[in-house]
Write an enzyme that holds these catalytic residues in place. Structure first.
Site, mmCIF file in Angstrom:
data_model
loop_
_atom_site.group_PDB
_atom_site.id
_atom_site.type_symbol
_atom_site.label_atom_id
_atom_site.label_comp_id
_atom_site.label_asym_id
_atom_site.label_seq_id
_atom_site.Cartn_x
_atom_site.Cartn_y
_atom_site.Cartn_z
ATOM 1 N NE ARG A 1 -25.181 -85.265 14.385
ATOM 2 C CZ ARG A 1 -26.001 -85.126 15.717
ATOM 3 N NH1 ARG A 1 -27.299 -84.327 15.738
ATOM 4 N NH2 ARG A 1 -25.564 -85.474 16.915
ATOM 5 N NE ARG B 1 -23.745 -89.972 20.190
ATOM 6 C CZ ARG B 1 -23.990 -89.805 21.476
ATOM 7 N NH1 ARG B 1 -23.992 -90.982 22.564
ATOM 8 N NH2 ARG B 1 -24.465 -88.844 21.969
ATOM 9 N NE ARG C 1 -26.085 -87.033 27.067
ATOM 10 C CZ ARG C 1 -26.225 -86.181 26.029
ATOM 11 N NH1 ARG C 1 -26.457 -85.016 25.803
ATOM 12 N NH2 ARG C 1 -25.710 -86.862 24.570
ATOM 13 N NE ARG D 1 -29.160 -89.348 23.673
ATOM 14 C CZ ARG D 1 -28.314 -88.584 23.197
ATOM 15 N NH1 ARG D 1 -29.109 -87.289 23.717
ATOM 16 N NH2 ARG D 1 -27.693 -88.604 22.015
ATOM 17 C CE LYS E 1 -25.242 -80.358 19.229
ATOM 18 N NZ LYS E 1 -24.180 -81.376 19.464
HETATM 19 P P1 ADP Z 1 -25.648 -85.837 20.414
HETATM 20 O O1 ADP Z 1 -25.486 -84.503 20.031
HETATM 21 O O2 ADP Z 1 -25.680 -86.012 22.018
HETATM 22 O O3 ADP Z 1 -24.991 -86.953 19.792
HETATM 23 P P2 ADP Z 1 -28.376 -85.821 19.186
HETATM 24 O O4 ADP Z 1 -29.532 -85.965 20.180
HETATM 25 O O5 ADP Z 1 -28.418 -84.424 18.644
HETATM 26 O O6 ADP Z 1 -27.303 -86.156 20.138
HETATM 27 O O7 ADP Z 1 -28.068 -86.900 18.094
HETATM 28 C C1 ADP Z 1 -28.360 -88.509 18.779
HETATM 29 C C2 ADP Z 1 -28.384 -89.249 17.219
HETATM 30 O O8 ADP Z 1 -29.482 -88.912 16.238
HETATM 31 C C3 ADP Z 1 -27.251 -89.102 16.320
HETATM 32 O O9 ADP Z 1 -26.130 -89.908 16.853
HETATM 33 C C4 ADP Z 1 -27.537 -89.740 15.155
HETATM 34 O O10 ADP Z 1 -27.770 -90.917 14.998
HETATM 35 C C5 ADP Z 1 -29.110 -88.974 15.164
HETATM 36 N N1 ADP Z 1 -29.207 -87.725 14.479
HETATM 37 C C6 ADP Z 1 -29.548 -86.561 14.949
HETATM 38 N N2 ADP Z 1 -29.596 -85.537 14.340
HETATM 39 C C7 ADP Z 1 -29.063 -85.931 13.113
HETATM 40 C C8 ADP Z 1 -28.939 -85.558 11.942
HETATM 41 N N3 ADP Z 1 -29.037 -84.096 11.659
HETATM 42 N N4 ADP Z 1 -28.496 -86.148 10.913
HETATM 43 C C9 ADP Z 1 -28.428 -87.542 10.966
HETATM 44 N N5 ADP Z 1 -28.661 -88.246 12.013
HETATM 45 C C10 ADP Z 1 -28.892 -87.492 13.298
#
Ligand code: ADP
Length: 211
Positions: A109, A166, A148, A154, A34
């Site tokens: 989400r 996740r 990654r 991270r 994404k």
């Molecule tokens: P990825 O898509 O690789 O999991 P992101 O950078 O989108 O990575 O998200 C990393 C973490 O940030 C998630 O696992 C969650 O803990 C938190 N997070 C991100 N976006 C949200 C959201 N919309 N609602 C709740 N937690 C979120």
């Protein structure tokens, strides 16, 4: 010009411009690409990119109260509570009243997040144009994220159990958001396997079909 006429025209203009906003939800499991594709789409369609993951990492990096609150959830591969996430997203959207539109990446989400997003956009006289999901199978994304993790710094990318957590959270809490927008005829699937350019081409076709 008479003031009533001016305010009427201003109002009309604002309504038209906001209805013309293109708001996209870029959807898919963690590691589906994404972020990479959002960078391409914002250039091509002149949109504002909002990644809630990036926003949380920024807050964490600056040790803000919000960042400290989010950190524990992120490290475990869990979602940050909706109340925190929705407020942060709203603040960010409100900083860009003149945007051509937004690409939401990693948001919504959960169903409550989707409902909050719809209410926010509705209050601005606009809506989600479409949700585009990148489809990538589970073994591929686990491999991509662990790779990654070797360079991203991270913590949540380094440990296979956290990565799988996740993905499980994605399936149980996030996948229903696809169906939520599908009921409105707004959800689309895109094959997320292939070169970055191939996927960008598929995404452009999907976005063009919404314009
Ligand atoms: P990825 O898509 O690789 O999991 P992101 O950078 O989108 O990575 O998200 C990393 C973490 O940030 C998630 O696992 C969650 O803990 C938190 N997070 C991100 N976006 C949200 C959201 N919309 N609602 C709740 N937690 C979120």
């Amino acid at each position: 010009m008479r003031s009533w006429m001016k305010s009427f025209l201003t109002l009309r203009f604002e309504n038209v411009s906001r209805l013309n906003m293109t708001n996209l939800v870029l959807f898919g499991p963690p590691g589906s690409g994404k972020g990479t594709q959002a960078a391409f789409l914002i250039e091509k369609y002149n949109l504002v990119h909002i990644s809630t993951g990036d926003l949380f990492r920024y807050e964490m990096g600056n040790n803000t109260p919000l960042g400290l609150e989010a950190k524990a959830f992120m490290a475990k591969g869990e979602l940050v509570p909706d109340s925190i996430t929705i407020g942060m997203l709203r603040n960010k959207v409100e900083k860009h009243p003149d945007a051509n539109g937004f690409i939401f990446d990693g948001f919504p989400r959960t169903i409550p997040q989707a409902e909050a997003l719809d209410a926010l956009l509705q209050s601005m006289g606009t809506e989600v144009a479409g949700l585009i999901a990148l489809e990538v199978d589970e073994e591929e994304i686990v491999g991509r994220i662990l790779k990654r993790g070797q360079t991203s710094g991270r913590a949540d990318d380094n440990d296979e159990a956290t990565v799988r957590k996740r993905i499980a959270v994605y399936k149980s809490e996030t996948a229903p958001v696809f169906d939520y927008y599908a009921k409105m005829g707004k959800s689309m699937n895109i094959n997320g396997l292939g070169s970055i350019d191939e996927i960008a081409g598929r995404l452009s076709d999907a976005v063009d079909s919404l314009l």
